[in-house]
Motif scaffolding. Structure first.
Motif, PDB file in Angstrom:
ATOM      1  N   PHE A 161       0.263  47.043   7.716  1.00  0.00           N
ATOM      2  CA  PHE A 161       1.575  46.524   7.599  1.00  0.00           C
ATOM      3  C   PHE A 161       2.427  47.562   8.030  1.00  0.00           C
ATOM      4  N   PHE A 162       2.589  48.626   7.795  1.00  0.00           N
ATOM      5  CA  PHE A 162       3.379  49.696   7.962  1.00  0.00           C
ATOM      6  C   PHE A 162       3.490  49.875   9.566  1.00  0.00           C
ATOM      7  N   TRP A 163       2.352  49.823  10.078  1.00  0.00           N
ATOM      8  CA  TRP A 163       2.380  49.774  11.589  1.00  0.00           C
ATOM      9  C   TRP A 163       3.054  48.562  12.452  1.00  0.00           C
ATOM     10  N   MET A 164       2.409  47.403  11.801  1.00  0.00           N
ATOM     11  CA  MET A 164       2.833  46.334  12.454  1.00  0.00           C
ATOM     12  C   MET A 164       4.362  45.903  12.368  1.00  0.00           C
ATOM     13  N   ASP A 165       4.844  46.230  11.181  1.00  0.00           N
ATOM     14  CA  ASP A 165       6.117  45.786  10.867  1.00  0.00           C
ATOM     15  C   ASP A 165       7.287  46.876  11.533  1.00  0.00           C
ATOM     16  N   CYS A 166       6.944  48.046  11.639  1.00  0.00           N
ATOM     17  CA  CYS A 166       7.858  49.031  12.289  1.00  0.00           C
ATOM     18  C   CYS A 166       7.837  48.723  13.897  1.00  0.00           C
ATOM     19  N   TYR A 167       6.481  48.331  14.664  1.00  0.00           N
ATOM     20  CA  TYR A 167       6.812  47.959  15.771  1.00  0.00           C
ATOM     21  C   TYR A 167       7.351  46.625  15.845  1.00  0.00           C
ATOM     22  N   ARG A 168       7.346  45.573  14.956  1.00  0.00           N
ATOM     23  CA  ARG A 168       7.981  44.294  15.235  1.00  0.00           C
ATOM     24  C   ARG A 168       9.570  44.507  15.114  1.00  0.00           C
ATOM     25  N   VAL A 169      10.087  45.476  14.488  1.00  0.00           N
ATOM     26  CA  VAL A 169      11.276  45.911  14.648  1.00  0.00           C
ATOM     27  C   VAL A 169      11.789  46.460  16.033  1.00  0.00           C
ATOM     28  N   ILE A 170      10.741  47.393  16.456  1.00  0.00           N
ATOM     29  CA  ILE A 170      10.948  47.818  17.803  1.00  0.00           C
ATOM     30  C   ILE A 170      10.906  46.905  19.001  1.00  0.00           C
ATOM     31  N   ASN A 171      10.179  45.933  18.680  1.00  0.00           N
ATOM     32  CA  ASN A 171      10.126  44.707  19.574  1.00  0.00           C
ATOM     33  C   ASN A 171      11.446  43.914  19.380  1.00  0.00           C
ATOM     34  N   ASP A 172      11.887  43.760  18.331  1.00  0.00           N
ATOM     35  CA  ASP A 172      13.129  42.906  18.153  1.00  0.00           C
ATOM     36  C   ASP A 172      14.345  43.464  18.910  1.00  0.00           C
ATOM     37  N   VAL A 173      14.246  44.991  18.835  1.00  0.00           N
ATOM     38  CA  VAL A 173      15.683  45.381  19.315  1.00  0.00           C
ATOM     39  C   VAL A 173      15.341  45.775  20.983  1.00  0.00           C
ATOM     40  N   ASN A 174      14.203  45.774  21.423  1.00  0.00           N
ATOM     41  CA  ASN A 174      13.953  45.876  22.597  1.00  0.00           C
ATOM     42  C   ASN A 174      14.223  44.650  23.496  1.00  0.00           C
ATOM     43  N   ASN A 175      14.170  43.278  22.950  1.00  0.00           N
ATOM     44  CA  ASN A 175      14.655  42.031  23.340  1.00  0.00           C
ATOM     45  C   ASN A 175      16.068  42.268  23.423  1.00  0.00           C
ATOM     46  N   VAL A 176      16.678  42.556  22.294  1.00  0.00           N
ATOM     47  CA  VAL A 176      18.266  42.696  22.376  1.00  0.00           C
ATOM     48  C   VAL A 176      18.624  43.856  23.446  1.00  0.00           C
ATOM     49  N   LEU A 177      18.098  44.856  23.811  1.00  0.00           N
ATOM     50  CA  LEU A 177      18.428  45.700  24.581  1.00  0.00           C
ATOM     51  C   LEU A 177      18.234  45.210  26.394  1.00  0.00           C
ATOM     52  N   ALA A 178      17.134  44.255  26.506  1.00  0.00           N
ATOM     53  CA  ALA A 178      16.705  43.709  27.540  1.00  0.00           C
ATOM     54  C   ALA A 178      17.656  42.837  28.114  1.00  0.00           C
ATOM     55  N   SER A 179      18.654  42.307  26.930  1.00  0.00           N
ATOM     56  CA  SER A 179      19.704  41.236  27.371  1.00  0.00           C
ATOM     57  C   SER A 179      20.971  41.670  27.351  1.00  0.00           C
ATOM     58  N   LEU A 180      21.415  42.829  27.298  1.00  0.00           N
ATOM     59  CA  LEU A 180      22.613  43.376  27.014  1.00  0.00           C
ATOM     60  C   LEU A 180      23.682  42.728  27.991  1.00  0.00           C
ATOM     61  N   GLU A 181      23.313  42.469  29.307  1.00  0.00           N
ATOM     62  CA  GLU A 181      24.101  41.934  30.231  1.00  0.00           C
ATOM     63  C   GLU A 181      25.093  40.641  29.729  1.00  0.00           C
TER      64      GLU A 181
END
Length: 465
Positions: free
Chosen positions: A105-125
């Motif tokens: 859970f530690f591993w998965m949930d930390c990477y879930r947050v990372i993927n969340d913000v990567n989606n945000v950063l990919a759409s900044l335009e």
């Protein structure tokens, strides 16, 4: 095949509290939509960022469980675990298994947050120009925090061997998509030094993009980024940069009208109201950054395990209590007779402290002392006296009275049970409970389920191949 991403449909800051203390199924509401329709507007992206904060507040990220695990791994003779959850019993016994579900859970949930913000950063335009810097800065702050926690728990300490050669954790900078190249879908572990470099880059960007907040602001901001930078530099033993980052945070706070301040009483940092146990406790003025918890959203697993009003699985032993000076007001936070508990976490709906202002004074004191400099207006002695005076202890009158041992002792007692001790032991190359700082048992294994899915992931020492 239709490409898709997951957007978490959440309009609040925290995830609804789990009904059980150990979860076996991810039941967060999600909506799968075509990639071409996802995050098309500024509102979409900003809502996705709120979803990232929600996932960050999960019990297994910054909702308390990760920090509780750190305390159990360094239990020694200072705390006792009487709980029945096998996953946490493994941490306490230093016998963590590769199939430990809590580790997964530690591993998965930390990477879930990372993927969340990567989606945000990919759409900044598509984000409105006047809010774009804030959105980018907050997203990079969250990504840095998650990579930092992962490398601290799942890799050798910076001080052990060569960090440019030791395996760290995968660095994820793009949203996960099934049509990515195999090395991005199933990445290998980046080296420890590379992970730290990325964490520092993201936090530096966040510091430059974000602004000093007003009082009561609870999203990521400039001072939080500076404070986390100080923590990262301290962890790797870069004392000049740790002192500089901590001082920038303290000076930004002063220049910005003191949105954060040390409370006059240590008790006020951990409010308690026994007549209203369901009272929601928000951020205190000392909380530079905290996870938001309410009686409808969020979870505080410090309460779950440390409080006698929760499960009460962790009690405090005499070896810890003996480390306080007799007139130290922090002693009054302990209670109980047959079993002694800390009163830091007795409100179920109290926010989870991630960065307190007190940490910055302690970091600046230690980093200045170890580098032989004085960055900022205070000497190490003066910064330590700020912490001591708040809890009713006498000042050190002479700089010669200040030693590294005394600075580290003040840090240990001020931040006790808040998840710092494991990482401090590692960076200071100390021993706890018969375990050396570099013992493989103090590093979590790469979860078995992850290595079955991704054969490019190497395993940590002591856990097989």
């Amino acid at each position: 095949m239709k490409k898709s991403i997951l957007i978490y449909c959440l309009a609040v800051l925290m995830i609804p509290a789990l009904t059980g203390c150990e979860k076996s199924l991810d039941v967060k509401p999600t909506q799968e939509i075509d990639e071409s329709d996802a995050l098309r507007t500024s509102s979409d992206v900003e809502a996705a960022l709120i979803g990232a904060y929600s996932d960050m507040g999960d019990a297994d990220v910054y909702g308390g469980s990760l920090q509780v695990a750190a305390e159990l791994l360094t239990s020694g003779n200072e705390i006792n675990w009487s709980g029945t959850f096998e996953t946490y019993t493994d941490f306490y016994a230093k016998s963590t298994k590769t199939v430990n579900t809590q580790v997964s859970f530690f591993w998965m949930d930390c990477y879930r947050v990372i993927n969340d913000v990567n989606n945000v950063l990919a759409s900044l335009e598509v984000v409105n120009a006047e809010r774009r810097d804030r959105v980018e800065g907050e997203a990079k702050f969250l990504r840095a925090c998650m990579h930092f926690e992962l490398v601290r728990f799942f890799a050798k300490p910076w001080q052990q061997g060569d960090p440019s050669q030791n395996d760290g954790v995968p660095i994820m900078l793009k949203p996960y998509k099934t049509d990515l190249p195999d090395n991005e879908v199933r990445p290998s572990r980046a080296k420890v030094a590379a992970v730290y470099d990325q964490v520092i880059k993201d936090l530096t960007d966040a510091e430059n993009l974000l602004e000093v907040p007003s009082a009561g602001y609870f999203f990521a901001h400039k001072i939080a980024a500076q404070a986390m930078l100080a923590r990262v530099y301290l962890q790797k033993g870069d004392f000049p940069n740790a002192a500089a980052a901590a001082n920038r945070a303290l000076e930004a706070n002063e220049d910005g009208g003191q949105p954060f301040r040390l409370l006059p009483s240590y008790f006020d940092v951990f409010p308690y109201n026994g007549d209203q146990p369901s009272l929601v406790i928000g951020n205190t003025p000392e909380d530079v950054f905290a996870v938001q918890v309410s009686n409808t959203d969020g979870v505080n697993d410090f309460f779950t395990y440390f409080s006698a009003d929760g499960r009460g699985d962790i009690d405090i032993l005499q070896d810890h209590l003996d480390q306080y000076e007799p007139n130290d007001e922090r002693l009054a936070l302990f209670y109980g007779s047959s079993a002694v508990y800390t009163g830091k976490f007795d409100m179920q709906y109290s926010n989870v402290h991630i960065i307190r202002l007190a940490e910055l004074y302690l970091t600046r004191a230690e980093a200045n002392f170890r580098s032989g400099n004085q960055v900022g207006p205070n000497s190490p002695r003066e910064d330590i006296n700020i912490i001591r005076n708040r809890v009713g202890l006498d000042s050190y009158d002479d700089d010669a009275d200040i030693t590294l041992a005394r600075i580290l002792h003040e840090r240990k007692l001020e931040l006790a049970f808040e998840g710092f001790l494991l990482h401090d032991i590692k960076r200071n190359q100390q021993t706890i409970g018969g375990y050396a700082w570099n013992d493989p048992k103090l590093v979590l294994p790469i979860p078995d389920r992850e290595r079955r899915t991704n054969t490019n992931l190497s395993q940590n020492d002591g856990y097989g191949n």
